[in-house]
Motif scaffolding. Structure first.
Motif, PDB file in Angstrom:
ATOM      1  N   GLN A 211       3.559  -9.920  -2.974  1.00  0.00           N
ATOM      2  CA  GLN A 211       2.461 -10.805  -2.617  1.00  0.00           C
ATOM      3  C   GLN A 211       2.980 -11.974  -1.805  1.00  0.00           C
ATOM      4  O   GLN A 211       4.029 -12.516  -2.130  1.00  0.00           O
ATOM      5  N   ASP A 212       2.266 -12.340  -0.762  1.00  0.00           N
ATOM      6  CA  ASP A 212       2.729 -13.474   0.052  1.00  0.00           C
ATOM      7  C   ASP A 212       1.777 -14.662  -0.073  1.00  0.00           C
ATOM      8  O   ASP A 212       0.732 -14.561  -0.712  1.00  0.00           O
ATOM      9  N   TYR A 213       2.142 -15.756   0.542  1.00  0.00           N
ATOM     10  CA  TYR A 213       1.357 -17.004   0.532  1.00  0.00           C
ATOM     11  C   TYR A 213       1.139 -17.410   1.971  1.00  0.00           C
ATOM     12  O   TYR A 213       2.093 -17.780   2.658  1.00  0.00           O
ATOM     13  N   LEU A 268       2.850   1.443   6.632  1.00  0.00           N
ATOM     14  CA  LEU A 268       1.463   0.988   6.703  1.00  0.00           C
ATOM     15  C   LEU A 268       1.289  -0.115   5.667  1.00  0.00           C
ATOM     16  O   LEU A 268       1.590   0.078   4.487  1.00  0.00           O
ATOM     17  N   TYR A 269       0.813  -1.255   6.144  1.00  0.00           N
ATOM     18  CA  TYR A 269       0.642  -2.438   5.300  1.00  0.00           C
ATOM     19  C   TYR A 269      -0.868  -2.654   5.224  1.00  0.00           C
ATOM     20  O   TYR A 269      -1.504  -2.949   6.232  1.00  0.00           O
ATOM     21  N   VAL A 270      -1.406  -2.443   4.017  1.00  0.00           N
ATOM     22  CA  VAL A 270      -2.854  -2.570   3.841  1.00  0.00           C
ATOM     23  C   VAL A 270      -3.149  -3.915   3.181  1.00  0.00           C
ATOM     24  O   VAL A 270      -2.660  -4.189   2.085  1.00  0.00           O
ATOM     25  N   VAL A 286       0.578  -2.568  10.992  1.00  0.00           N
ATOM     26  CA  VAL A 286       1.312  -1.329  11.276  1.00  0.00           C
ATOM     27  C   VAL A 286       2.823  -1.552  11.214  1.00  0.00           C
ATOM     28  O   VAL A 286       3.591  -0.851  11.869  1.00  0.00           O
ATOM     29  N   ARG A 287       3.233  -2.490  10.397  1.00  0.00           N
ATOM     30  CA  ARG A 287       4.630  -2.948  10.336  1.00  0.00           C
ATOM     31  C   ARG A 287       4.893  -3.503   8.949  1.00  0.00           C
ATOM     32  O   ARG A 287       3.962  -3.639   8.147  1.00  0.00           O
ATOM     33  N   PHE A 288       6.156  -3.806   8.683  1.00  0.00           N
ATOM     34  CA  PHE A 288       6.488  -4.466   7.424  1.00  0.00           C
ATOM     35  C   PHE A 288       5.914  -5.889   7.435  1.00  0.00           C
ATOM     36  O   PHE A 288       5.806  -6.523   8.494  1.00  0.00           O
ATOM     37  N   GLY A 289       5.588  -6.411   6.257  1.00  0.00           N
ATOM     38  CA  GLY A 289       5.123  -7.800   6.145  1.00  0.00           C
ATOM     39  C   GLY A 289       6.293  -8.761   6.239  1.00  0.00           C
ATOM     40  O   GLY A 289       7.424  -8.429   5.904  1.00  0.00           O
ATOM     41  N   ASP A 290       5.985  -9.951   6.700  1.00  0.00           N
ATOM     42  CA  ASP A 290       6.984 -11.010   6.774  1.00  0.00           C
ATOM     43  C   ASP A 290       6.374 -12.234   6.108  1.00  0.00           C
ATOM     44  O   ASP A 290       5.388 -12.771   6.638  1.00  0.00           O
ATOM     45  N   PRO A 291       6.788 -12.681   4.939  1.00  0.00           N
ATOM     46  CA  PRO A 291       8.084 -12.448   4.300  1.00  0.00           C
ATOM     47  C   PRO A 291       8.110 -11.422   3.151  1.00  0.00           C
ATOM     48  O   PRO A 291       9.052 -11.433   2.361  1.00  0.00           O
ATOM     49  N   GLU A 292       7.117 -10.516   3.051  1.00  0.00           N
ATOM     50  CA  GLU A 292       7.164  -9.557   1.939  1.00  0.00           C
ATOM     51  C   GLU A 292       8.425  -8.678   1.987  1.00  0.00           C
ATOM     52  O   GLU A 292       8.988  -8.321   0.947  1.00  0.00           O
ATOM     53  N   THR A 293       8.847  -8.334   3.210  1.00  0.00           N
ATOM     54  CA  THR A 293      10.043  -7.494   3.352  1.00  0.00           C
ATOM     55  C   THR A 293      11.266  -8.149   2.708  1.00  0.00           C
ATOM     56  O   THR A 293      12.156  -7.465   2.199  1.00  0.00           O
TER      57      THR A 293
HETATM   58  N1  GLY Z   1       2.819 -11.780   5.467  1.00  0.00           N
HETATM   59  C1  GLY Z   1       1.807 -11.591   6.408  1.00  0.00           C
HETATM   60  C2  GLY Z   1       2.140 -10.688   7.511  1.00  0.00           C
HETATM   61  O1  GLY Z   1       3.229 -10.171   7.616  1.00  0.00           O
HETATM   62  O2  GLY Z   1       1.283 -10.454   8.334  1.00  0.00           O
END
Ligand code: GLY
Length: 432
Positions: A211-213, A268-270, A286-293
């Motif tokens: 989970q991100d913020y 796939l990032y839903v 269509v990519r990894f999340g930042d900063p979830e990765t």
């Molecule tokens: N954490 C949000 C994004 O990667 O779009």
């Protein structure tokens, strides 16, 4: 193997860090990279918007796998260009990347395939959009169709705000061609969650939850950012919800894309909204999340590269993933003024206080190496401090301890990353 990572943020540093550990990788390149990535990879200065230059580099160097971090080159067709040279790419084709690159496409796709999402209409005419706004209930959400660096979404409490959003997007073209078409949808309440799978076009492998913020200040106040922190696992995504999302969202998405001739290969990032009506899709990425990765990959015990190669080659049937049991928390250290205007070139101190190790990681986001070898700021999100711990509380304590010892003028970060996860745990404990 020779691997090339495209991008230069914290997500790409986490990818490069994990790829570097692979037994099958001999050479690692990352473009453009940053000061942290340059310690573990060669960083050729390729412009990712120059697709031919990247594809030429891949051919010339004999790159076996290209891993594309950001959405823009995917939407522009970098995967297709490199594949046309007979080289493997982790990341969807331009056709499949429309799931993120066009909100109009993705919403209509969901409608075609019965995937739960908020009711919406699409407009390419300002007057028609305004007439719709005036006759529909509030709040409502106005979204630019195209990519707008996460800034093209307006949550509107009044009809006037919604008409203003339409003016900004369609008339003033605040985000250029991205606002030529807008999607107007009903605002849905609930709790947001992100869910990631890796797909080979047919099969999927779910990743651990995170989970991100997105807001810049504590308590989810202030403007949206790229992401100010994250934790994993995301405790509110329980097993029943995950099964539901896999069945009602992910499976029809992957099948729908294959049926429509754009098989989805990549991560796939839903983006989901969870409420009493069940999960519904806010958006696809269509990519990894930042900063979830930066919290997901440190929890991956197995080698990432065979997984990415298998997805790129369209066959995940023998792919296996193993996860560490520890939880992870990342805190993003940002430059003064971010997400607005911010200075660059500030000297970062304190990084050398840490020996580092597998449980405390510093992923560089916006950094560069100065003339004397010192590390300086070069972006809005500067550094991601990730800690693993026996549980979220332990990881959180260690991440904040390390974050508080790193300094650059104007540094700011959220102090409440993962605090809601700890409250949830406390409530569950109280009811156990
Ligand atoms: N954490 C949000 C994004 O990667 O779009």
């Amino acid at each position: 193997m020779k691997v090339l990572v495209i991008g230069g943020g914290g997500r790409e540093h986490a990818l490069a860090w994990k790829i570097r550990q692979s037994r099958v990788v001999e050479e690692l390149f990352c473009s453009p990279g940053n000061a942290g990535i340059a310690e573990i990879a060669d960083c050729p200065p390729l412009a990712s918007s120059d697709l031919d230059a990247v594809a030429d580099f891949v051919s010339r160097q004999g790159i076996d796998l290209t891993v594309v971090g950001p959405e823009m080159p995917l939407c522009q067709g970098l995967t297709d260009k490199i594949q046309a040279r007979g080289r493997a790419v982790f990341g969807p084709s331009a056709g499949a990347a429309r799931l993120e690159g066009s909100k109009a496409f993705s919403k209509q796709f969901m409608r075609r395939h019965g995937i739960p999402t908020a009711p919406f209409e699409i407009f390419d005419d300002v007057d028609a959009a305004c007439r719709y706004i005036d006759t529909h209930p509030l709040p409502m959400v106005v979204k630019a169709d195209g990519l707008a660096a996460g800034k093209g979404v307006f949550i509107c409490e009044t009809h006037e705000q919604a008409r203003d959003a339409v003016q900004r997007l369609m008339v003033q073209r605040a985000f250029g061609g991205a606002g030529k078409v807008v999607v107007i949808e009903r605002f849905v309440t609930g709790r947001e969650a992100s869910f990631f799978v890796i797909s080979d076009g047919v099969r999927v492998i779910p990743l651990v939850t995170a989970q991100d913020y997105k807001r810049v200040f504590d308590g989810d106040r202030g403007p949206n950012t790229g992401g100010m922190g994250a934790f994993s696992p995301a405790l509110h995504l329980d097993r029943a919800t995950i099964s539901h999302v896999l069945e009602k969202v992910v499976a029809p998405t992957i099948k729908g894309m294959a049926d429509e001739g754009s098989p989805y290969r990549g991560v796939l990032y839903v983006g989901l909204m969870l409420n009493e009506a069940g999960p519904s899709v806010l958006e696809y990425n269509v990519r990894f999340g930042d900063p979830e990765t930066q919290v997901i990959l440190p929890r991956l015990a197995s080698d990432l590269v065979p997984l990415l190669v298998a997805a790129a080659h369209g066959d995940l049937s023998n792919a296996r993933v193993e996860w560490r049991r520890e939880a992870a928390v990342t805190v993003v250290l940002a430059a003064q003024g971010y997400p607005g205007q911010y200075p660059k070139g500030k000297k970062i101190t304190g990084l050398d206080l840490f020996v580092g190790g597998p449980d405390l990681l510093f992923f560089h986001a916006g950094t560069r190496t100065g003339p004397g070898g010192e590390i300086r700021t070069a972006g809005g999100r500067v550094l991601d401090v990730t800690a693993l711990g026996r549980d979220i509380a332990d990881a959180r304590r260690r991440a904040y301890e390390a974050a508080s010892r790193i300094h650059f003028p104007g540094v700011h970060f959220r102090r409440d990353v993962a605090s809601d996860a700890m409250e949830l745990l406390a409530r569950r404990g109280a009811h156990a």
